[in-house]
Design a protein around this motif. Structure first.
Motif: not given
Length: 434
Positions: A337-355
């Motif tokens: 749930k944490f990893m797929t939360s809106d906030a973490e999705q923005k943070t992680l995918n920004t860092a990795y260049g993914s969507l």
């Protein structure tokens, strides 16, 4: 089918158990400690150290919010599948893990992964939060998903703007014939038009899938049976291998390239073009500025990208899954749930260049850059999921290895004919589960 899987799993188990012992036994599906979970992350950054820098503060944030400590390991792609298969057999694995989304049905068939029915999705905010294209690669059609989308990706054509400008080329190619012609103009003075990774089985199989689609076929029929040596497959693989063998726009040394070596060649100017998934972050890590490279859709045979014969990417990405035998199921659900939360999705995918795989997060302006706009459009309009069948991982391994042999043949100065391709694919077909 049973013989192939048993042999592969037995070999993988031996390797994975020794690796687990070496890292202090962090496996064991959580060990029953309600305040600890174990997590295998996939290598998303330019190298493993990048992933640790990205993940460490986020996992600390999760522990602060929940009191649950995450013991994690970043596993290289070259080891990830065999480690997962070994864990599925032995029961000695993590609570939560990343998987390549193309493996979803293969790993689902082991019976080791937690099923994501409506009640499970409800624990992480509901299934309708996720992109439909990303959900299409979470398990076999008609079955309950075995994983949840985490990072969404698509292939694009990346090109070195300086190399293009120096050659007087003012736009990227849109068709394969244009790409070959452009590549020949750029192949001179020890530099090449295109970089490929001929020894990277997964990359080989991904491109083979797209090329076969563009030739009107596939590697599995509607019933899910393998058709690795179909005429469309032969034509598609021949066309891709010929980028090195016949067209000679890729360097012979590319036949030995493994993970991320082609990205380096684009960044240094040794190659002018690259077909890759979300390469921007990796290019910047190698010294390129955003203005130094351009991003365009992967070429098609003719016309504009789309569905059917105009497919130009697989539905690429990473899923997050749970082992069914975790002794800390509640903690594992909280982590997903944490990893797929809106906030973490923005943070992680920004860092990795993914969507982001979550709709709301993908609407953030940070994902409307020129590069990500190309990736988003491909994922939404012209990408297709690799066949979600149990034998998909064998397809990637066998076809990828066959193409590796063909690239090696070309690098040795020997011609590669359609008949050579057919024979190698026939051999691969014979080794597939029936």
């Amino acid at each position: 089918m049973r013989l192939f899987r048993t042999t592969a799993l037995a070999a993988a188990t031996t390797l994975a158990l020794s690796a687990l012992a070496a890292c202090g036994g962090d496996g064991g599906s959580g060990g029953g400690d309600a305040k600890t979970i174990t997590y295998w992350a996939s290598n998303q950054g330019a190298d493993l150290s990048v992933d640790k820098k990205v993940l460490a503060p986020e996992l600390a944030k999760f522990e602060q919010q929940t009191g649950i400590h995450v013991k994690y390991e970043v596993v290289p792609w070259s080891d990830l599948l065999k480690r997962i298969l070994a864990a599925a057999t032995s029961g000695q694995g993590p609570d939560v893990l990343n998987i390549g989304n193309t493996w979803s049905a293969s790993l689902q068939a082991t019976g080791a992964l937690q099923e994501w029915d409506d009640a499970s999705f409800a624990k992480i905010g509901g299934k309708d939060r996720f992109l439909a294209s990303s959900l299409s690669a979470t398990g076999a059609a008609g079955k309950t998903p075995a994983a949840v989308p985490l990072y969404s990706l698509a292939y694009a054509l990346y090109y070195n703007k300086k190399r293009f400008a120096d050659a007087g080329i003012d736009k990227p190619p849109a068709t394969w014939s244009e790409l070959v012609a452009t590549g020949k103009k750029l192949t001179k003075d020890g530099k090449y038009g295109l970089a490929i990774e001929g020894a990277n089985n997964s990359e080989n199989a991904h491109h083979a899938f797209v090329f076969a689609k563009q030739h009107g076929g596939d590697f599995f029929d509607a019933a899910g049976k393998p058709t690795l040596d179909s005429q469309a497959a032969v034509e598609g693989v021949t066309q891709y291998v010929n980028l090195l063998a016949g067209d000679k726009i890729a360097a012979p040394g590319n036949a030995e390239y493994m993970q991320n070596e082609s990205v380096r060649d684009l960044a240094t100017g040794k190659a002018a073009m690259l077909l890759w998934q979300a390469a921007g972050t990796a290019l910047k890590a190698r010294g390129m500025k955003e203005d130094d490279y351009g991003v365009a859709p992967v070429p098609v045979q003719s016309g504009a990208p789309g569905q059917g014969a105009q497919v130009n990417s697989m539905v690429a990405g990473i899923n997050i899954a749970m082992f069914k035998n975790t002794k800390n199921k509640d903690g594992a659900f909280q982590f997903v749930k944490f990893m797929t939360s809106d906030a973490e999705q923005k943070t992680l995918n920004t860092a990795y260049g993914s969507l982001p795989s979550v709709k709301a997060a993908q609407e953030d302006p940070a994902f409307n850059t020129p590069e990500r706009s190309v990736l988003r459009k491909a994922l939404a309009e012209s990408a297709a999921p690799l066949p979600q069948v149990a034998a998909e991982s064998q397809f990637e391994d066998l076809v990828g290895a066959a193409m590796k042999e063909l690239f090696a043949q070309a690098a040795a100065g020997k011609p590669v004919t359609a008949d050579d391709v057919r024979k190698r694919l026939q051999k691969a077909q014979q080794q597939m589960p029936k």
